[in-house]
Write a protein that holds these residues in place. Sequence first.
Motif, PDB file in Angstrom:
ATOM      1  N   ARG A 186      -7.739   6.150  -5.524  1.00 19.18           N
ATOM      2  CA  ARG A 186      -8.154   5.804  -4.311  1.00 19.18           C
ATOM      3  C   ARG A 186      -7.720   4.534  -3.785  1.00 19.18           C
ATOM      4  N   LEU A 187      -7.247   4.264  -2.637  1.00 20.67           N
ATOM      5  CA  LEU A 187      -6.680   2.904  -2.268  1.00 20.67           C
ATOM      6  C   LEU A 187      -7.633   2.284  -1.621  1.00 20.67           C
ATOM      7  N   GLY A 194       2.556   1.641  -3.399  1.00 23.30           N
ATOM      8  CA  GLY A 194       1.470   1.951  -4.532  1.00 23.30           C
ATOM      9  C   GLY A 194       1.244   3.541  -4.141  1.00 23.30           C
ATOM     10  N   ILE A 195       1.037   4.048  -2.885  1.00 25.34           N
ATOM     11  CA  ILE A 195       0.797   5.498  -2.719  1.00 25.34           C
ATOM     12  C   ILE A 195       1.689   6.318  -3.279  1.00 25.34           C
ATOM     13  N   MET A 255       1.411   6.270  -7.015  1.00 21.86           N
ATOM     14  CA  MET A 255       0.425   7.083  -7.689  1.00 21.86           C
ATOM     15  C   MET A 255       0.500   8.625  -7.540  1.00 21.86           C
ATOM     16  N   ALA A 263      -1.504  -3.288  -4.048  1.00 21.93           N
ATOM     17  CA  ALA A 263      -2.028  -2.241  -3.546  1.00 21.93           C
ATOM     18  C   ALA A 263      -3.181  -1.936  -4.923  1.00 21.93           C
ATOM     19  N   THR A 307      -5.216  -5.490   0.408  1.00 19.44           N
ATOM     20  CA  THR A 307      -5.731  -6.484  -0.531  1.00 19.44           C
ATOM     21  C   THR A 307      -5.028  -7.689  -0.567  1.00 19.44           C
ATOM     22  N   PRO A 347      -7.193  -0.517   1.068  1.00 18.80           N
ATOM     23  CA  PRO A 347      -6.049  -1.087   1.750  1.00 18.80           C
ATOM     24  C   PRO A 347      -5.983  -2.692   1.929  1.00 18.80           C
ATOM     25  N   PHE A 394      -6.034   0.666  -6.525  1.00 21.41           N
ATOM     26  CA  PHE A 394      -6.425   1.893  -6.516  1.00 21.41           C
ATOM     27  C   PHE A 394      -7.667   2.084  -7.516  1.00 21.41           C
ATOM     28  N   ASP A 424       0.824  -1.081   0.046  1.00 21.68           N
ATOM     29  CA  ASP A 424      -0.033  -0.118   0.021  1.00 21.68           C
ATOM     30  C   ASP A 424       0.876   1.349   0.109  1.00 21.68           C
TER      31      ASP A 424
END
Length: 245
Positions: free
Chosen positions: A144-145, A110-111, A114, A138, A149, A147, A140, A107
């Motif tokens: 929007r994530l 990924g943040i 992105m 992650a 997964t 979380p 999106f 996550d």
Amino acid sequence: MQIFGVDIGGSGIKGAPVDLDRGDLAQERHKVLTPHPATPKGVADCVAEVVGHFDWSGPVGITYPGVVTDGITRTAANVDKSWIDTDAGTLLGERIGQPVTILNDADAAGIAEMSFGAGRGRKGTVIMLTFGTGIGSAVFTDGRLVPNTELGHLELHGHDAEKHASTKAKEDEDLSWQHWAHRVQKYLAHVEMLFSPELFIIGGGVSRKSDKFLPLIEHVRAEMVPAELQNNAGIVGAAMAAAGR
């Protein structure tokens, strides 16, 4: 603005101050080996060593290779099972003596991607996959994530997918790039069948060598690109989370 980020992995724990304006490390990262067994206390000591290397004072973002909810670690696929239901936020905060934010490692990566990397400005469904000791994910939707997964634990050929297609599997079984790419292709096709993403971002340390395997992957409709922040994405994302971004 600088915030410290730490990325806890199955083989190494690495961290550095992060420049949140640039989305990049402000100093060269420091790395130590993950202890074995990777108990909460042992890992906390290593995190403290990484943070102490920079004599850092202030908020610290920390990634964890598993599910995290409200600072509690809920799973432990690639670390010691004693992590399950540990209040990791409190444990790590007390050990390093700084305010701590903890989140899933993929996550965090990924943040970062992105905001500063390959997923910047992308809409629709984007899936970041980190290949290493396991496979992190992650997901999106329109930025929007979703979380925690944990798509590395999807069943593939009767086993956790990460046991079959992770970088560790490649190394343990001494697979050629072509053989491993074939496994990754089957995994990506399975994820694509379930989620129909527009974009796969391929991260983890192996992203540095994406030219050796991504061109070998066929029959996947989604666009596939390597992570631009490569193996620093987790550190950057951890720092972003600690800053509330």
